[in-house]
Write a protein that holds these residues in place. Sequence first.
Motif, PDB file in Angstrom:
ATOM      1  N   ARG A  85       0.929  -1.003  -0.018  1.00  0.00           N
ATOM      2  CA  ARG A  85       0.150   0.002   0.036  1.00  0.00           C
ATOM      3  C   ARG A  85       0.938   1.228  -0.141  1.00  0.00           C
ATOM      4  N   MET A  86       1.815   1.247   0.760  1.00  0.00           N
ATOM      5  CA  MET A  86       3.075   2.255   0.803  1.00  0.00           C
ATOM      6  C   MET A  86       3.515   2.748  -0.491  1.00  0.00           C
ATOM      7  N   ASN A  87       3.914   1.484  -1.116  1.00  0.00           N
ATOM      8  CA  ASN A  87       4.665   1.600  -2.373  1.00  0.00           C
ATOM      9  C   ASN A  87       3.691   2.328  -3.429  1.00  0.00           C
ATOM     10  N   HIS A  88       2.199   1.744  -3.308  1.00  0.00           N
ATOM     11  CA  HIS A  88       1.346   2.275  -4.340  1.00  0.00           C
ATOM     12  C   HIS A  88       1.084   3.818  -3.983  1.00  0.00           C
ATOM     13  N   ARG A  89       1.035   3.965  -2.814  1.00  0.00           N
ATOM     14  CA  ARG A  89       0.664   5.590  -2.440  1.00  0.00           C
ATOM     15  C   ARG A  89       2.080   6.468  -2.959  1.00  0.00           C
ATOM     16  N   MET A  90       3.122   6.105  -2.746  1.00  0.00           N
ATOM     17  CA  MET A  90       4.234   6.593  -2.971  1.00  0.00           C
ATOM     18  C   MET A  90       4.745   6.769  -4.579  1.00  0.00           C
ATOM     19  N   CYS A  91       4.750   5.680  -5.086  1.00  0.00           N
ATOM     20  CA  CYS A  91       5.037   5.347  -6.403  1.00  0.00           C
ATOM     21  C   CYS A  91       4.052   5.110  -7.534  1.00  0.00           C
ATOM     22  N   GLY A  92       2.804   5.104  -7.019  1.00  0.00           N
ATOM     23  CA  GLY A  92       1.754   4.976  -7.967  1.00  0.00           C
ATOM     24  C   GLY A  92       1.506   3.550  -8.560  1.00  0.00           C
ATOM     25  N   SER A  93       2.239   2.367  -7.979  1.00  0.00           N
ATOM     26  CA  SER A  93       1.969   1.237  -8.160  1.00  0.00           C
ATOM     27  C   SER A  93       2.636   0.383  -7.005  1.00  0.00           C
ATOM     28  N   PRO A  94       1.855  -0.852  -6.779  1.00  0.00           N
ATOM     29  CA  PRO A  94       2.444  -1.888  -5.647  1.00  0.00           C
ATOM     30  C   PRO A  94       3.954  -2.539  -6.351  1.00  0.00           C
ATOM     31  N   ILE A  95       4.044  -2.413  -7.449  1.00  0.00           N
ATOM     32  CA  ILE A  95       5.191  -3.111  -8.373  1.00  0.00           C
ATOM     33  C   ILE A  95       6.258  -2.189  -8.458  1.00  0.00           C
ATOM     34  N   VAL A  96       7.555  -2.344  -7.476  1.00  0.00           N
ATOM     35  CA  VAL A  96       8.404  -1.249  -7.610  1.00  0.00           C
ATOM     36  C   VAL A  96       9.673  -2.104  -7.773  1.00  0.00           C
ATOM     37  N   ILE A  97      10.467  -2.232  -8.881  1.00  0.00           N
ATOM     38  CA  ILE A  97      11.449  -2.979  -9.008  1.00  0.00           C
ATOM     39  C   ILE A  97      12.916  -2.113  -9.066  1.00  0.00           C
ATOM     40  N   SER A  98      13.857  -2.377  -8.080  1.00  0.00           N
ATOM     41  CA  SER A  98      15.207  -1.765  -8.106  1.00  0.00           C
ATOM     42  C   SER A  98      16.270  -2.822  -8.426  1.00  0.00           C
ATOM     43  N   ALA A  99      17.286  -2.165  -9.366  1.00  0.00           N
ATOM     44  CA  ALA A  99      18.186  -3.217  -9.696  1.00  0.00           C
ATOM     45  C   ALA A  99      19.186  -3.549  -8.745  1.00  0.00           C
ATOM     46  N   ASN A 100      19.170  -2.855  -7.539  1.00  0.00           N
ATOM     47  CA  ASN A 100      20.150  -2.991  -6.278  1.00  0.00           C
ATOM     48  C   ASN A 100      20.321  -4.313  -6.001  1.00  0.00           C
ATOM     49  N   THR A 101      19.376  -5.111  -6.147  1.00  0.00           N
ATOM     50  CA  THR A 101      19.057  -6.610  -5.398  1.00  0.00           C
ATOM     51  C   THR A 101      19.342  -7.602  -6.617  1.00  0.00           C
ATOM     52  N   LEU A 102      19.313  -7.153  -7.948  1.00  0.00           N
ATOM     53  CA  LEU A 102      19.583  -7.914  -9.026  1.00  0.00           C
ATOM     54  C   LEU A 102      21.046  -7.829  -9.598  1.00  0.00           C
ATOM     55  N   LYS A 103      21.388  -8.696 -10.169  1.00  0.00           N
ATOM     56  CA  LYS A 103      22.919  -8.960 -10.899  1.00  0.00           C
ATOM     57  C   LYS A 103      22.815  -8.410 -12.246  1.00  0.00           C
ATOM     58  N   THR A 104      22.310  -7.003 -12.370  1.00  0.00           N
ATOM     59  CA  THR A 104      22.366  -6.381 -13.462  1.00  0.00           C
ATOM     60  C   THR A 104      22.245  -4.888 -13.070  1.00  0.00           C
ATOM     61  N   SER A 105      22.701  -4.196 -14.208  1.00  0.00           N
ATOM     62  CA  SER A 105      22.516  -2.548 -14.151  1.00  0.00           C
ATOM     63  C   SER A 105      20.864  -2.043 -14.385  1.00  0.00           C
ATOM     64  N   PHE A 106      20.834  -0.821 -13.808  1.00  0.00           N
ATOM     65  CA  PHE A 106      19.347  -0.368 -13.879  1.00  0.00           C
ATOM     66  C   PHE A 106      19.336  -0.200 -15.413  1.00  0.00           C
ATOM     67  N   SER A 107      19.991   0.310 -16.191  1.00  0.00           N
ATOM     68  CA  SER A 107      19.833   0.593 -17.534  1.00  0.00           C
ATOM     69  C   SER A 107      19.352  -0.845 -18.284  1.00  0.00           C
ATOM     70  N   ASP A 108      20.371  -1.875 -18.164  1.00  0.00           N
ATOM     71  CA  ASP A 108      19.884  -3.208 -18.614  1.00  0.00           C
ATOM     72  C   ASP A 108      18.604  -3.704 -18.308  1.00  0.00           C
ATOM     73  N   LEU A 109      18.303  -3.411 -16.926  1.00  0.00           N
ATOM     74  CA  LEU A 109      16.829  -3.840 -16.367  1.00  0.00           C
ATOM     75  C   LEU A 109      15.868  -3.133 -17.272  1.00  0.00           C
ATOM     76  N   VAL A 110      15.960  -2.178 -17.402  1.00  0.00           N
ATOM     77  CA  VAL A 110      14.895  -1.196 -18.104  1.00  0.00           C
ATOM     78  C   VAL A 110      14.918  -1.610 -19.467  1.00  0.00           C
ATOM     79  N   SER A 111      16.020  -1.825 -20.183  1.00  0.00           N
ATOM     80  CA  SER A 111      16.040  -2.158 -21.481  1.00  0.00           C
ATOM     81  C   SER A 111      15.509  -3.718 -21.800  1.00  0.00           C
ATOM     82  N   THR A 112      15.762  -4.522 -20.781  1.00  0.00           N
ATOM     83  CA  THR A 112      15.146  -5.959 -20.884  1.00  0.00           C
ATOM     84  C   THR A 112      13.636  -5.877 -20.814  1.00  0.00           C
ATOM     85  N   PHE A 113      13.420  -5.254 -19.823  1.00  0.00           N
ATOM     86  CA  PHE A 113      11.798  -5.232 -19.666  1.00  0.00           C
ATOM     87  C   PHE A 113      11.216  -4.635 -20.697  1.00  0.00           C
TER      88      PHE A 113
END
Length: 123
Positions: A85-113
């Motif tokens: 709920r907090m994610n949804h209110r603050m970010c506009g969606s409950p689905i928020v993905i950071s690359a910090n916990t992934l073995k990839t860069s943020f730009s690669d995450l966005v490109s692949t998605f």
Amino acid sequence: VGVLFFGACGLFGLKKLFDAKPGLVFSRSGFLDNASGVSAGFIPWSEVIGFEILEIHRQKMLVVRVKDPEQYVERGSSFKRALNRMNHRMCGSPIVISANTLKTSFSDLVSTFSQYRERMGGA
């Protein structure tokens, strides 16, 4: 309250540290989000209506917009639902993905998605 909240966040972080499951898995039918303690689980491409990049304190996050956000807010334990709920209110969606916990860069995450969404879910 702060000790409880940050203690629980620390436990989630510790759990993710030893979690061998992949953080994000893309497929023809959708993607599996296992990137954080409040991961959304499986999201079909047919539910995704868009995405945007949000930056808070120099940390970039991929915010995935879905048709029925409440469906994803209500997943999991009561603590996880509160964080969703907090994610949804603050970010506009409950689905928020950071690359910090992934073995990839943020730009690669966005490109692949973006590439998977265009090919599998429409643009």
